[in-house]
Design a protein around this motif. Structure first.
Motif, PDB file in Angstrom:
ATOM      1  N   THR A   6      -8.358  -0.021  -1.504  1.00 51.25           N
ATOM      2  CA  THR A   6      -8.166  -0.309  -0.087  1.00 51.25           C
ATOM      3  C   THR A   6      -6.895   0.379   0.392  1.00 51.25           C
ATOM      4  OG1 THR A   6      -6.817  -2.284  -0.465  1.00 51.25           O
ATOM      5  CG2 THR A   6      -9.236  -2.589  -0.381  1.00 51.25           C
ATOM      6  N   LEU A   7      -6.725   0.430   1.686  1.00 48.50           N
ATOM      7  CA  LEU A   7      -5.518   1.017   2.251  1.00 48.50           C
ATOM      8  C   LEU A   7      -4.277   0.291   1.731  1.00 48.50           C
ATOM      9  CD1 LEU A   7      -4.129   2.961   4.252  1.00 48.50           C
ATOM     10  CD2 LEU A   7      -4.371   1.148   5.965  1.00 48.50           C
ATOM     11  N   GLY A   8      -4.328  -1.030   1.715  1.00 47.43           N
ATOM     12  CA  GLY A   8      -3.187  -1.806   1.221  1.00 47.43           C
ATOM     13  C   GLY A   8      -2.873  -1.521  -0.230  1.00 47.43           C
ATOM     14  N   GLU A   9      -3.908  -1.427  -1.053  1.00 45.79           N
ATOM     15  CA  GLU A   9      -3.705  -1.123  -2.471  1.00 45.79           C
ATOM     16  C   GLU A   9      -3.084   0.252  -2.664  1.00 45.79           C
ATOM     17  OE1 GLU A   9      -7.368  -3.694  -4.423  1.00 45.79           O
ATOM     18  OE2 GLU A   9      -7.754  -1.677  -3.659  1.00 45.79           O
ATOM     19  N   LYS A  10      -3.496   1.197  -1.834  1.00 44.92           N
ATOM     20  CA  LYS A  10      -2.918   2.539  -1.917  1.00 44.92           C
ATOM     21  C   LYS A  10      -1.459   2.539  -1.468  1.00 44.92           C
ATOM     22  CE  LYS A  10      -7.278   4.861  -0.912  1.00 44.92           C
ATOM     23  NZ  LYS A  10      -8.021   5.601   0.133  1.00 44.92           N
ATOM     24  N   ARG A  11      -1.196   1.840  -0.358  1.00 47.66           N
ATOM     25  CA  ARG A  11       0.156   1.862   0.209  1.00 47.66           C
ATOM     26  C   ARG A  11       1.195   1.259  -0.720  1.00 47.66           C
ATOM     27  NH1 ARG A  11       0.001   1.249   6.341  1.00 47.66           N
ATOM     28  NH2 ARG A  11      -1.207   3.088   6.929  1.00 47.66           N
ATOM     29  N   VAL A  12       0.853   0.158  -1.389  1.00 45.85           N
ATOM     30  CA  VAL A  12       1.841  -0.495  -2.262  1.00 45.85           C
ATOM     31  C   VAL A  12       1.638  -0.169  -3.735  1.00 45.85           C
ATOM     32  CG1 VAL A  12       2.317  -2.374  -0.656  1.00 45.85           C
ATOM     33  CG2 VAL A  12       0.563  -2.679  -2.399  1.00 45.85           C
ATOM     34  N   ARG A  13       0.663   0.705  -3.994  1.00 48.08           N
ATOM     35  CA  ARG A  13       0.397   1.166  -5.365  1.00 48.08           C
ATOM     36  C   ARG A  13       0.253  -0.016  -6.326  1.00 48.08           C
ATOM     37  NH1 ARG A  13       4.817   5.373  -6.766  1.00 48.08           N
ATOM     38  NH2 ARG A  13       3.467   5.651  -8.565  1.00 48.08           N
ATOM     39  N   THR A  14      -0.746  -0.833  -6.072  1.00 45.85           N
ATOM     40  CA  THR A  14      -0.951  -2.035  -6.880  1.00 45.85           C
ATOM     41  C   THR A  14      -1.161  -1.738  -8.357  1.00 45.85           C
ATOM     42  OG1 THR A  14      -3.306  -2.014  -6.275  1.00 45.85           O
ATOM     43  CG2 THR A  14      -1.848  -3.463  -4.996  1.00 45.85           C
ATOM     44  N   ASP A  15      -1.602  -0.538  -8.677  1.00 50.68           N
ATOM     45  CA  ASP A  15      -1.839  -0.207 -10.086  1.00 50.68           C
ATOM     46  C   ASP A  15      -0.582   0.303 -10.789  1.00 50.68           C
ATOM     47  OD1 ASP A  15      -1.756   2.147  -8.643  1.00 50.68           O
ATOM     48  OD2 ASP A  15      -3.516   3.036  -9.607  1.00 50.68           O
ATOM     49  N   PHE A  16       0.540   0.359 -10.082  1.00 44.15           N
ATOM     50  CA  PHE A  16       1.794   0.841 -10.668  1.00 44.15           C
ATOM     51  C   PHE A  16       2.749  -0.330 -10.830  1.00 44.15           C
ATOM     52  CE2 PHE A  16       6.064   2.780 -10.366  1.00 44.15           C
ATOM     53  CZ  PHE A  16       5.987   3.640 -11.452  1.00 44.15           C
ATOM     54  N   ASN A  17       2.898  -0.788 -12.069  1.00 42.37           N
ATOM     55  CA  ASN A  17       3.760  -1.921 -12.378  1.00 42.37           C
ATOM     56  C   ASN A  17       4.329  -1.678 -13.774  1.00 42.37           C
ATOM     57  OD1 ASN A  17       4.967  -4.393 -12.883  1.00 42.37           O
ATOM     58  ND2 ASN A  17       3.186  -5.617 -12.287  1.00 42.37           N
ATOM     59  N   VAL A  18       5.359  -0.859 -13.833  1.00 45.28           N
ATOM     60  CA  VAL A  18       5.920  -0.404 -15.104  1.00 45.28           C
ATOM     61  C   VAL A  18       6.318  -1.578 -16.003  1.00 45.28           C
ATOM     62  CG1 VAL A  18       7.808   0.899 -16.171  1.00 45.28           C
ATOM     63  CG2 VAL A  18       6.721   1.763 -14.123  1.00 45.28           C
ATOM     64  N   THR A  19       6.898  -2.604 -15.409  1.00 44.20           N
ATOM     65  CA  THR A  19       7.374  -3.737 -16.207  1.00 44.20           C
ATOM     66  C   THR A  19       6.261  -4.688 -16.609  1.00 44.20           C
ATOM     67  OG1 THR A  19       7.839  -5.096 -14.250  1.00 44.20           O
ATOM     68  CG2 THR A  19       9.626  -3.662 -15.057  1.00 44.20           C
ATOM     69  N   ASP A  22       4.338 -10.235 -13.669  1.00 46.29           N
ATOM     70  CA  ASP A  22       3.394 -10.993 -12.848  1.00 46.29           C
ATOM     71  C   ASP A  22       3.909 -11.122 -11.416  1.00 46.29           C
ATOM     72  OD1 ASP A  22       1.654 -11.343 -14.987  1.00 46.29           O
ATOM     73  OD2 ASP A  22       2.424 -13.344 -15.475  1.00 46.29           O
ATOM     74  N   THR A  23       5.221 -11.275 -11.274  1.00 53.96           N
ATOM     75  CA  THR A  23       5.824 -11.404  -9.945  1.00 53.96           C
ATOM     76  C   THR A  23       5.609 -10.127  -9.140  1.00 53.96           C
ATOM     77  OG1 THR A  23       7.474 -12.948 -10.784  1.00 53.96           O
ATOM     78  CG2 THR A  23       7.975 -11.870  -8.688  1.00 53.96           C
ATOM     79  N   VAL A  24       5.847  -8.980  -9.760  1.00 54.26           N
ATOM     80  CA  VAL A  24       5.628  -7.700  -9.080  1.00 54.26           C
ATOM     81  C   VAL A  24       4.159  -7.575  -8.692  1.00 54.26           C
ATOM     82  CG1 VAL A  24       5.603  -5.187  -9.376  1.00 54.26           C
ATOM     83  CG2 VAL A  24       7.588  -6.520 -10.121  1.00 54.26           C
ATOM     84  N   GLY A  25       3.273  -7.921  -9.583  1.00 53.81           N
ATOM     85  CA  GLY A  25       1.843  -7.868  -9.281  1.00 53.81           C
ATOM     86  C   GLY A  25       1.475  -8.751  -8.104  1.00 53.81           C
ATOM     87  N   ALA A  65       7.719  -5.148   0.764  1.00 53.67           N
ATOM     88  CA  ALA A  65       7.236  -5.169  -0.617  1.00 53.67           C
ATOM     89  C   ALA A  65       8.144  -4.341  -1.511  1.00 53.67           C
ATOM     90  CB  ALA A  65       5.801  -4.650  -0.691  1.00 53.67           C
ATOM     91  N   MET A  66       8.597  -3.208  -0.993  1.00 53.24           N
ATOM     92  CA  MET A  66       9.490  -2.360  -1.780  1.00 53.24           C
ATOM     93  C   MET A  66      10.766  -3.123  -2.141  1.00 53.24           C
ATOM     94  SD  MET A  66      11.420   1.155  -0.659  1.00 53.24           S
ATOM     95  CE  MET A  66      12.413   0.269   0.518  1.00 53.24           C
ATOM     96  N   TRP A  67      11.353  -3.777  -1.155  1.00 61.76           N
ATOM     97  CA  TRP A  67      12.588  -4.533  -1.396  1.00 61.76           C
ATOM     98  C   TRP A  67      12.335  -5.735  -2.301  1.00 61.76           C
ATOM     99  CZ3 TRP A  67      16.735  -1.991  -0.845  1.00 61.76           C
ATOM    100  CH2 TRP A  67      16.883  -1.038   0.151  1.00 61.76           C
ATOM    101  N   ALA A  68      11.196  -6.402  -2.120  1.00 62.15           N
ATOM    102  CA  ALA A  68      10.865  -7.567  -2.952  1.00 62.15           C
ATOM    103  C   ALA A  68      10.669  -7.150  -4.405  1.00 62.15           C
ATOM    104  CB  ALA A  68       9.611  -8.253  -2.410  1.00 62.15           C
ATOM    105  N   VAL A  69      10.010  -6.015  -4.646  1.00 65.36           N
ATOM    106  CA  VAL A  69       9.831  -5.514  -6.016  1.00 65.36           C
ATOM    107  C   VAL A  69      11.188  -5.167  -6.600  1.00 65.36           C
ATOM    108  CG1 VAL A  69       8.919  -3.584  -7.380  1.00 65.36           C
ATOM    109  CG2 VAL A  69       7.443  -4.771  -5.749  1.00 65.36           C
ATOM    110  N   LYS A  70      12.035  -4.566  -5.790  1.00 60.96           N
ATOM    111  CA  LYS A  70      13.371  -4.230  -6.272  1.00 60.96           C
ATOM    112  C   LYS A  70      14.122  -5.496  -6.681  1.00 60.96           C
ATOM    113  CE  LYS A  70      17.427  -1.543  -5.080  1.00 60.96           C
ATOM    114  NZ  LYS A  70      17.634  -0.132  -4.836  1.00 60.96           N
TER     115      LYS A  70
END
Length: 74
Positions: A6-19, A22-25, A65-70
């Protein structure tokens, strides 16, 4: 055809979670849902102001989302 993101999945790159956090996900998945909901709103209204405001909200959600992941990975 592979699963289309989806557009949202692309924008926040849901499949990219190096660590693997669960919180980042959760941050990314919830943000993707909000972006998608606003995209639906844009497609279901003729009001140009509403479309513009939804686009701004999508950008702000993406930024948040970027700041929250950070914060979650600090």
């Amino acid at each position: 055809m592979a699963d289309e993101k989806t557009l949202g999945e692309k924008r926040v790159r849901t499949d990219f979670n190096v660590t693997g956090s669960d919180t980042v996900g959760m941050i990314k998945n919830d943000t993707a849902q909000m972006i998608n909901m606003l995209e639906d709103l844009k497609h279901n209204t003729q009001n140009e102001d509403a479309k513009r405001l939804a686009s701004i909200a999508q950008t702000k959600y993406e930024e948040a989302a970027m700041w929250a992941v950070k914060a979650a990975t600090a």
